[in-house]
Write an enzyme that holds these catalytic residues in place. Structure first.
Site, PDB file in Angstrom:
ATOM      1  N   SER A 199      45.504  53.543  32.853  1.00 49.96           N
ATOM      2  CA  SER A 199      44.258  54.238  33.889  1.00 49.96           C
ATOM      3  C   SER A 199      43.498  52.355  33.093  1.00 49.96           C
ATOM      4  O   SER A 199      44.078  51.626  32.538  1.00 49.96           O
ATOM      5  CB  SER A 199      44.293  54.959  33.379  1.00 49.96           C
ATOM      6  OG  SER A 199      43.431  55.067  32.016  1.00 49.96           O
ATOM      7  N   LYS A 200      42.597  52.881  33.791  1.00 51.01           N
ATOM      8  CA  LYS A 200      41.472  51.789  33.698  1.00 51.01           C
ATOM      9  C   LYS A 200      40.944  52.217  31.908  1.00 51.01           C
ATOM     10  O   LYS A 200      40.917  50.996  31.339  1.00 51.01           O
ATOM     11  CB  LYS A 200      40.082  52.798  34.179  1.00 51.01           C
ATOM     12  CG  LYS A 200      39.860  51.241  35.800  1.00 51.01           C
ATOM     13  CD  LYS A 200      38.585  51.974  36.034  1.00 51.01           C
ATOM     14  CE  LYS A 200      38.520  51.148  37.328  1.00 51.01           C
ATOM     15  NZ  LYS A 200      39.075  49.809  37.698  1.00 51.01           N
TER      16      LYS A 200
END
Ligand code: GLU
Length: 468
Positions: A238-239
């Site tokens: 994820s980010k």
């Protein structure tokens, strides 16, 4: 041999991310490697979550990555007639049936199943009722009640599913919209897809899809489920692991070939080779070297690979990708010898195009702004005489090259009794405004007399101004 036809079917519910881009790449590369075809399909049946902005963002990202498609883009929302035809085929061949059980009834069935230690499932109440279509009826697929369904996966090997765990799943909702597993199969059959490489988050869907192929008497494609990309803590990427959408990499100065190279290596290998050009990947990519273990996303490695691709790219091919970054700084460039020389000098020291643009600025500015500390340290009285001598001697030279620049500096060293460093630093500040830059002879040669002399004169005036 049969022509290989692969596909990429993104759901337009957001940007194209690292995992999706890798799936697209594997399918695209395999099609290109096999001289086959690559189909793009937009899976937009979830109308609540699908947006045109996401469709546009996906196209934008694929185009930037230079992933081209031979067919499509198809949009599932434009294919309802085809789905209807296939639903009818399944009803007519007794592979599917209408079901009018209410949501409440289904809740009760599920709870009963769970109470007796089974997975929540539909109990087949309407399976043999021969119901006709009504407004509240869904269509269910008749799953086999016994036996197993085996997915022969190219990457994971055989995966065995017990049929009694697959209930009679819904293939069409009461509002007439077909469901995901069904439309994917109809699309893949009608688009003649014979090789499906996708993330292993889809493994659980595959037995259902396989049963649909069989019921429709369609040849099975080859399936390969690729392990998901993980973050450094081995949780789903994820980010917060530093992963961005594909177009954010473009906006931060990555080269598409570098991202392609990095993504392909996240799950595929060719010996221990790390650096690949796009052409090389097309030549050597195959499915048998897709690994079974998850790739871990490493932003530093991607950055290092980007630097390597910048170095390996001919300067003239970096002009267009670099231009937007300079434009953001108010500088318009076109392809000419000057920018190519600038790029050649900066390439070995730039990890991204954004970094390169920042380093290229002084080559284009008419008025060099001195960094305060640099000016204080180097643009002072002691620099006046070497700067004046240099300005005079460089003014008399018509062409600048390493050799004659060295001679000029030697002369000035002799006449002033100063070491090269004592001369080079004030010159560097005069020419670039900073204390760090590529080699001094290199930048003088690129800047040329028309930029060097005025910059030296300005520094001389600056120092004289301080004194006065
Ligand atoms: N639309 C699905 C997704 O974006 C892909 C389905 C498939 O590859 O079969 O995850």
């Amino acid at each position: 041999m049969e022509e290989i036809i692969t596909r990429f079917p993104p759901s337009p519910t957001g940007h194209l991310h690292v995992g999706g881009a890798r799936t697209a790449l594997f399918n695209w590369l395999y099609a290109r490697h096999m001289n086959g075809r690559f189909v793009l399909r937009i899976e937009d049946t979830d109308t609540r979550r699908s947006t045109q902005a996401s469709v546009d963002a996906i196209f934008d990202a694929l185009q930037w990555l230079n992933i081209d498609w031979d067919e499509g883009p198809y949009f599932q929302t434009q294919r309802f007639d085809i789905y209807k035809e296939y639903l009818n085929k399944l009803i007519d061949s007794d592979h599917a049936y209408y079901c009018t059980c209410s949501p409440d009834q289904i809740d009760v069935m599920r709870q009963q199943a769970m109470a007796s230690g089974q997975k929540p499932r539909y109990d087949g109440s309407c399976r043999e009722k021969g119901l006709k279509k009504t407004d509240d009826a869904v269509i269910r697929f008749k799953s086999p009640l016994t036996g197993t369904t085996v997915v022969e996966d190219l990457i994971k090997g055989n995966i065995v599913f017990q049929n009694d765990e697959l209930d009679d799943f819904v293939i069409c909702r009461s509002d007439g919209t077909p469901t995901y597993n069904f439309v994917v199969v109809v699309d893949d059959i009608t688009m003649n897809i014979n090789t499906i490489i996708r993330g292993d988050d889809h493994v659980m869907n595959t037995p259902k899809q396989l049963l649909l192929y069989r019921a429709l008497q369609a040849p099975l494609p080859t399936f390969g489920h690729v392990p998901m990309v993980l973050g450094s803590d081995r949780s789903r990427l994820s980010k917060r692991h530093g992963a961005m959408s594909v177009t954010e990499y473009r906006d931060q100065g990555f080269l598409p070939d570098a991202l392609v190279n990095y993504l392909v290596r996240l799950g595929w290998s060719h010996g221990d080779q790390e650096f690949f050009t796009r052409d090389e990947l097309i030549r050597v990519f195959d499915l048998k070297n897709i690994g079974r273990s998850a790739g871990v996303f490493d932003p530093d490695k991607l950055l290092a690979l980007n630097a390597e691709h910048i170095r390996a790219t001919a300067p003239e091919n970096l002009v267009a990708p670099l231009a937007p970054f300079l434009k953001d700084c108010g500088i318009e460039i076109q392809e000419d010898d000057y920018i190519c020389n600038v790029i050649e000098t900066l390439a070995p020291r730039s990890k991204t195009l954004e970094e390169m643009a920042r380093a290229a600025l002084f080559f284009y500015l008419d008025d060099i702004i001195y960094e305060e500390k640099a000016a204080r340290k180097f643009l002072k009285a002691a620099a006046l005489s070497p700067l004046k001598l240099l300005s005079e001697k460089l003014g008399a030279l018509t062409t600048y090259n390493q050799e004659n620049l060295e001679d000029v500096f030697k002369d000035v060293m002799d006449q002033t009794g100063l070491k090269l460093g004592k001369i080079a630093q004030p010159v560097r500040v005069a020419l670039t405004g900073k204390t760090a830059s590529p080699g001094i002879f290199e930048i003088i040669a690129i800047l040329g007399p028309e930029r060097v002399i005025p910059r030296l004169e300005k520094a001389i005036q600056y120092i004289e101004g301080l004194e006065g």
